[in-house]
Design a protein around this motif. Sequence first.
Motif, PDB file in Angstrom:
ATOM      1  N   LEU A 369       0.869  -1.193  -0.164  1.00  0.00           N
ATOM      2  CA  LEU A 369       0.049   0.033  -0.079  1.00  0.00           C
ATOM      3  C   LEU A 369       0.918   1.086   0.106  1.00  0.00           C
ATOM      4  N   ALA A 370       1.772   1.263   0.796  1.00  0.00           N
ATOM      5  CA  ALA A 370       2.840   2.502   1.021  1.00  0.00           C
ATOM      6  C   ALA A 370       3.753   2.459  -0.498  1.00  0.00           C
ATOM      7  N   GLU A 371       4.124   1.429  -1.084  1.00  0.00           N
ATOM      8  CA  GLU A 371       4.504   1.418  -2.516  1.00  0.00           C
ATOM      9  C   GLU A 371       3.681   2.027  -3.637  1.00  0.00           C
ATOM     10  N   GLY A 372       2.281   2.027  -3.332  1.00  0.00           N
ATOM     11  CA  GLY A 372       1.648   2.284  -4.211  1.00  0.00           C
ATOM     12  C   GLY A 372       1.280   3.722  -4.005  1.00  0.00           C
ATOM     13  N   ILE A 373       1.340   4.077  -2.933  1.00  0.00           N
ATOM     14  CA  ILE A 373       0.856   5.748  -2.733  1.00  0.00           C
ATOM     15  C   ILE A 373       2.237   6.351  -2.965  1.00  0.00           C
ATOM     16  N   ASP A 374       3.407   5.678  -2.832  1.00  0.00           N
ATOM     17  CA  ASP A 374       4.642   6.633  -3.124  1.00  0.00           C
ATOM     18  C   ASP A 374       4.863   6.578  -4.638  1.00  0.00           C
ATOM     19  N   TRP A 375       4.351   5.419  -5.525  1.00  0.00           N
ATOM     20  CA  TRP A 375       4.477   5.281  -6.767  1.00  0.00           C
ATOM     21  C   TRP A 375       3.555   6.388  -7.442  1.00  0.00           C
ATOM     22  N   VAL A 376       2.456   6.582  -6.904  1.00  0.00           N
ATOM     23  CA  VAL A 376       1.522   7.944  -7.437  1.00  0.00           C
ATOM     24  C   VAL A 376       2.220   9.264  -7.211  1.00  0.00           C
ATOM     25  N   LEU A 377       2.571   9.350  -6.029  1.00  0.00           N
ATOM     26  CA  LEU A 377       3.201  10.664  -5.673  1.00  0.00           C
ATOM     27  C   LEU A 377       4.482  11.002  -6.388  1.00  0.00           C
ATOM     28  N   LYS A 378       5.288   9.909  -6.806  1.00  0.00           N
ATOM     29  CA  LYS A 378       6.504  10.282  -7.496  1.00  0.00           C
ATOM     30  C   LYS A 378       6.370  10.179  -9.207  1.00  0.00           C
ATOM     31  N   ASN A 379       5.216   9.909  -9.665  1.00  0.00           N
ATOM     32  CA  ASN A 379       4.810   9.860 -10.793  1.00  0.00           C
ATOM     33  C   ASN A 379       5.353  10.920 -11.685  1.00  0.00           C
ATOM     34  N   THR A 380       6.191  10.910 -12.574  1.00  0.00           N
ATOM     35  CA  THR A 380       6.495  11.989 -13.461  1.00  0.00           C
ATOM     36  C   THR A 380       5.569  12.520 -14.292  1.00  0.00           C
ATOM     37  N   ASP A 381       4.378  12.012 -14.609  1.00  0.00           N
ATOM     38  CA  ASP A 381       3.385  12.708 -15.253  1.00  0.00           C
ATOM     39  C   ASP A 381       2.066  12.694 -14.633  1.00  0.00           C
ATOM     40  N   THR A 382       2.022  13.470 -13.431  1.00  0.00           N
ATOM     41  CA  THR A 382       0.853  13.431 -12.668  1.00  0.00           C
ATOM     42  C   THR A 382      -0.447  13.771 -13.321  1.00  0.00           C
ATOM     43  N   MET A 383      -0.266  14.843 -14.305  1.00  0.00           N
ATOM     44  CA  MET A 383      -1.443  15.205 -15.279  1.00  0.00           C
ATOM     45  C   MET A 383      -2.128  14.094 -16.053  1.00  0.00           C
ATOM     46  N   LYS A 384      -1.305  13.124 -16.656  1.00  0.00           N
ATOM     47  CA  LYS A 384      -1.763  12.156 -17.549  1.00  0.00           C
ATOM     48  C   LYS A 384      -2.455  11.035 -16.462  1.00  0.00           C
ATOM     49  N   LEU A 385      -2.031  10.901 -15.435  1.00  0.00           N
ATOM     50  CA  LEU A 385      -2.475  10.003 -14.347  1.00  0.00           C
ATOM     51  C   LEU A 385      -3.925  10.338 -13.925  1.00  0.00           C
ATOM     52  N   ALA A 386      -4.051  11.699 -13.612  1.00  0.00           N
ATOM     53  CA  ALA A 386      -5.402  12.358 -13.292  1.00  0.00           C
ATOM     54  C   ALA A 386      -6.370  12.186 -14.600  1.00  0.00           C
ATOM     55  N   GLU A 387      -5.821  12.280 -15.565  1.00  0.00           N
ATOM     56  CA  GLU A 387      -6.713  12.294 -16.804  1.00  0.00           C
ATOM     57  C   GLU A 387      -7.054  10.982 -17.149  1.00  0.00           C
ATOM     58  N   GLN A 388      -6.144   9.900 -16.941  1.00  0.00           N
ATOM     59  CA  GLN A 388      -6.535   8.449 -17.046  1.00  0.00           C
ATOM     60  C   GLN A 388      -7.577   8.107 -16.277  1.00  0.00           C
ATOM     61  N   ALA A 389      -7.425   8.350 -14.768  1.00  0.00           N
ATOM     62  CA  ALA A 389      -8.453   8.079 -13.655  1.00  0.00           C
ATOM     63  C   ALA A 389      -9.859   8.639 -14.004  1.00  0.00           C
ATOM     64  N   ARG A 390     -10.007   9.708 -14.428  1.00  0.00           N
ATOM     65  CA  ARG A 390     -11.282  10.232 -14.906  1.00  0.00           C
ATOM     66  C   ARG A 390     -11.771   9.660 -15.981  1.00  0.00           C
ATOM     67  N   GLN A 391     -10.876   9.192 -17.182  1.00  0.00           N
ATOM     68  CA  GLN A 391     -11.160   8.998 -18.447  1.00  0.00           C
ATOM     69  C   GLN A 391     -11.882   7.418 -18.034  1.00  0.00           C
ATOM     70  N   LYS A 392     -11.273   6.600 -17.227  1.00  0.00           N
ATOM     71  CA  LYS A 392     -12.064   5.437 -16.914  1.00  0.00           C
ATOM     72  C   LYS A 392     -13.379   5.629 -16.454  1.00  0.00           C
ATOM     73  N   VAL A 393     -13.447   6.613 -15.521  1.00  0.00           N
ATOM     74  CA  VAL A 393     -15.113   6.584 -14.994  1.00  0.00           C
ATOM     75  C   VAL A 393     -15.847   7.180 -16.347  1.00  0.00           C
ATOM     76  N   LEU A 394     -15.441   8.326 -17.169  1.00  0.00           N
ATOM     77  CA  LEU A 394     -16.388   8.582 -18.156  1.00  0.00           C
ATOM     78  C   LEU A 394     -16.762   7.362 -19.351  1.00  0.00           C
ATOM     79  N   ASP A 395     -15.715   6.407 -19.583  1.00  0.00           N
ATOM     80  CA  ASP A 395     -16.158   5.278 -20.166  1.00  0.00           C
ATOM     81  C   ASP A 395     -16.751   4.210 -19.654  1.00  0.00           C
ATOM     82  N   THR A 396     -17.081   4.179 -18.411  1.00  0.00           N
ATOM     83  CA  THR A 396     -17.762   2.981 -17.702  1.00  0.00           C
ATOM     84  C   THR A 396     -18.760   3.300 -16.761  1.00  0.00           C
TER      85      THR A 396
END
Length: 414
Positions: A369-396
Amino acid sequence: MILHLSTFQLEGGAAVAASRIHQAQRNQGLDAQMLVYRAQKPAAGVTAYADTPWKNKLFWARFSAERLSFLPHEKDRSARFAFSPAAVGLPLHQHPLVQQASVINLHWINFGFLSLPGLQRLFSMGKPIVWTLHDMWASTGGCHYSRGCEHYLSHCRACPYLAKPELYDLSFQVFEQKRALFENAPVAFVAPSQWLGQITQSAALTKDLPTLVIPYPIDTKLFTPRHKPQLRQKLGLPADKKLVLFVGANTQDPRKGFSFFKEAVQKLHAADEELEILVFGKAQPGAYDGLSVTVHNLGKLSDSTHIAEAYAAADVMAVPSLEDNLPNTVLEAMASGTPVVGFRTGGIPDMIDHQINGFVADYRSATSLAEGIDWVLKNTDTMKLAEQARQKVLDTYTEAIVARKYQELYNSLL
């Protein structure tokens, strides 16, 4: 007319999901009504059974009677609201809305709203019944989540929730009542997650009845990405900290996994002092005491816009649930552009695509769980990650997609 039956209107995740399904159908032009025991706030198409002060007092009397019927059997306080014998209920088959309905859509109906005999009377009316499942209760001898017990696959007995687990205990008796109830029943089940769908299709009680997987809907106009710096200033939150969101429901309930979240964030904070916690929702007094991490507690939020803002203000949300169907909180966060980290359990993997729009952690592992939180926080493209999270909702998970699937199911039954 489609009639949704739910004990509660907005109290608890199941009630919120039921109300959203009802509202999504109305927004898409379906003739949908909802009958609840008590209504917390006025809403179009929602009718309260307890529509007088006297009926409201009877609500608590029935609730107490239903809980008291289980009290001699409960193992301890942790089982008090985790097992429902459905011994007490209302004569809903006599209600005008029930009489008028073309299709009845059941939701979470325990705590004195519908008893097993009451369900039998509904089934005997001959109307098509859709039962949207919000936990495992329909498939078990009384528990809402089995906590790893698999007796429901053959025949419930020796129930771990009971003070005296025996071969012919209360779970055995409730199981037998449900088996008689489901024999030739005009019911089709809707499971919001693949996990619950698989359980329903493999459980002895429900495997011979039709089951369809249709997820919960979410209002993507309300839950939407917002300007984070401006939002944090409005909410009095630090602009330069990494905020990990935890939505406090019941930090004492082992099923919610708060102990894993606590361990994970303390591991991370030891290496990153910029990490802080953002929480909202009801929680036990002192729930966050002992954390070495700064906690920003927004308290219990009742306004929908304020709730949506809290999601959008976070960098990542952690959902350490050990058993969960399709958590509304995950949909709300992802629709708001906030990636989510959760365990590989229940319906969580349906929503989170691992390292695409979030992180699916190893089950019951605070380290993962800590690894996952750290992975998100250190993601080099946080904007893309946020957009893909929302897109999954819009698609489903949009209202239009979910309402259409329900309409197709209703039409097939009619």
